[in-house]
Design a protein around this motif. Sequence first.
Motif, PDB file in Angstrom:
ATOM      1  N   GLU A   1       0.831  -1.209   0.000  1.00 36.14           N
ATOM      2  CA  GLU A   1       0.000   0.000   0.000  1.00 36.14           C
ATOM      3  C   GLU A   1       0.865   1.259   0.000  1.00 36.14           C
ATOM      4  O   GLU A   1       0.549   2.245  -0.671  1.00 36.14           O
ATOM      5  CB  GLU A   1      -0.927  -0.007   1.217  1.00 36.14           C
ATOM      6  CG  GLU A   1      -2.099  -0.976   1.108  1.00 36.14           C
ATOM      7  CD  GLU A   1      -3.194  -0.475   0.165  1.00 36.14           C
ATOM      8  OE1 GLU A   1      -2.964   0.504  -0.578  1.00 36.14           O
ATOM      9  OE2 GLU A   1      -4.271  -1.079   0.160  1.00 36.14           O
ATOM     10  N   ALA A   2       1.968   1.242   0.754  1.00 36.72           N
ATOM     11  CA  ALA A   2       2.863   2.398   0.760  1.00 36.72           C
ATOM     12  C   ALA A   2       3.504   2.591  -0.608  1.00 36.72           C
ATOM     13  O   ALA A   2       3.667   3.719  -1.087  1.00 36.72           O
ATOM     14  CB  ALA A   2       3.936   2.209   1.836  1.00 36.72           C
ATOM     15  N   ALA A   3       3.864   1.483  -1.262  1.00 45.12           N
ATOM     16  CA  ALA A   3       4.423   1.566  -2.606  1.00 45.12           C
ATOM     17  C   ALA A   3       3.390   2.096  -3.588  1.00 45.12           C
ATOM     18  O   ALA A   3       3.697   2.929  -4.456  1.00 45.12           O
ATOM     19  CB  ALA A   3       4.925   0.195  -3.048  1.00 45.12           C
ATOM     20  N   ARG A   4       2.157   1.636  -3.445  1.00 44.11           N
ATOM     21  CA  ARG A   4       1.073   2.122  -4.298  1.00 44.11           C
ATOM     22  C   ARG A   4       0.874   3.630  -4.136  1.00 44.11           C
ATOM     23  O   ARG A   4       0.677   4.356  -5.121  1.00 44.11           O
ATOM     24  CB  ARG A   4      -0.216   1.391  -3.945  1.00 44.11           C
ATOM     25  CG  ARG A   4      -1.470   1.946  -4.608  1.00 44.11           C
ATOM     26  CD  ARG A   4      -2.719   1.373  -3.981  1.00 44.11           C
ATOM     27  NE  ARG A   4      -3.928   1.949  -4.544  1.00 44.11           N
ATOM     28  CZ  ARG A   4      -5.158   1.723  -4.095  1.00 44.11           C
ATOM     29  NH1 ARG A   4      -5.332   0.909  -3.054  1.00 44.11           N
ATOM     30  NH2 ARG A   4      -6.205   2.270  -4.675  1.00 44.11           N
ATOM     31  N   ALA A   5       0.946   4.107  -2.891  1.00 45.96           N
ATOM     32  CA  ALA A   5       0.685   5.517  -2.609  1.00 45.96           C
ATOM     33  C   ALA A   5       1.717   6.447  -3.233  1.00 45.96           C
ATOM     34  O   ALA A   5       1.458   7.646  -3.401  1.00 45.96           O
ATOM     35  CB  ALA A   5       0.626   5.743  -1.095  1.00 45.96           C
TER      36      ALA A   5
END
Length: 322
Positions: free
Chosen positions: A108-112
């Motif tokens: 999720e952090a990578a997606r953000a």
Amino acid sequence: MHILITGGGGFIGQKLARALAAQGRLRGAEISKLVLTDLGEPAAIEAPFEVVRLASDLSDGSSRETLFADHGPFDVIFHLAAVVSGAAEADFDLGIRVNLFGTLGLFEAARAQGNAPVVVYASSMAVHGGMAPDPIVDGVELNPQTSYGAQKAMGELLLTDMSRKGFLDGRGLRLPTVSIRPGKPNAAASSFMSSIFRDTMQGNLSNCPVDESYELWHTAPRTVIRNFIHAAEMDGGALGENRCINLPGRCDSIGAMIAAMTAVAGPEPATRITWDRDPVIEAIVNGWRGRVTLGRAIDLGFVADDSFEDSVRWFLEDDIAR
């Protein structure tokens, strides 16, 4: 090119970092920054670019937020951090927190970041088992028989779906047992598959908790690092609708591997192996599969070991404690 290695203090993370430092480039671009993170601060490496070493718990949301805010965005992420098999089986809640929710939080952090970074995810052959065919073939359904395998399988599904959505450019690698691992034994159920070679060649006793006829699917550290880098370099779309793949390995019995060690290192190491069976370890490793077809991974440019004798030679060259 900014790169993150989670589990950067582990032996694979350290070897990968040194390999990246040696080549200086990835995906056609010069590496400008490498971030290594682990529960404890990773060891230093020499590199022609900036290397940041952080002690960070990626299963903690505030730690992830700080990491990405201070050092992102990342172009390539190698996600190696995990609670290993024996520990995940002994502590279900810890395995879920780190291997499932920690992985989801990292994705999720990578997606953000908004740049769909390349994410190379270290999965495991433990996702296979149960009624799976022997040998394992490409495309067979996942049927893990351990908590660790189940947690890795869930991470695979997240990686593939988030790649389908365009959030990430994922590549999931199902690692065979890596042998010969340097350093000290860890909590992995497969730890003995390195210690009976590593420790005995270093003059110490080591116990084998399974019969010498036990067969395992294994690969050498040098080969794993080569395949990790290839995974990051390749076109992720070539993996198709399932972004996860069985890495090439070898199937050998413990007895055959000991014979290979003897051929290279002489007869003394094998005399230091003890043979006390451990039903807990046996129950875990007997749920794994020892034979896997090579086709798809080889076609995509991944490589396999030629012999376990090579693994012994490479350990003596690269990792033996002298």
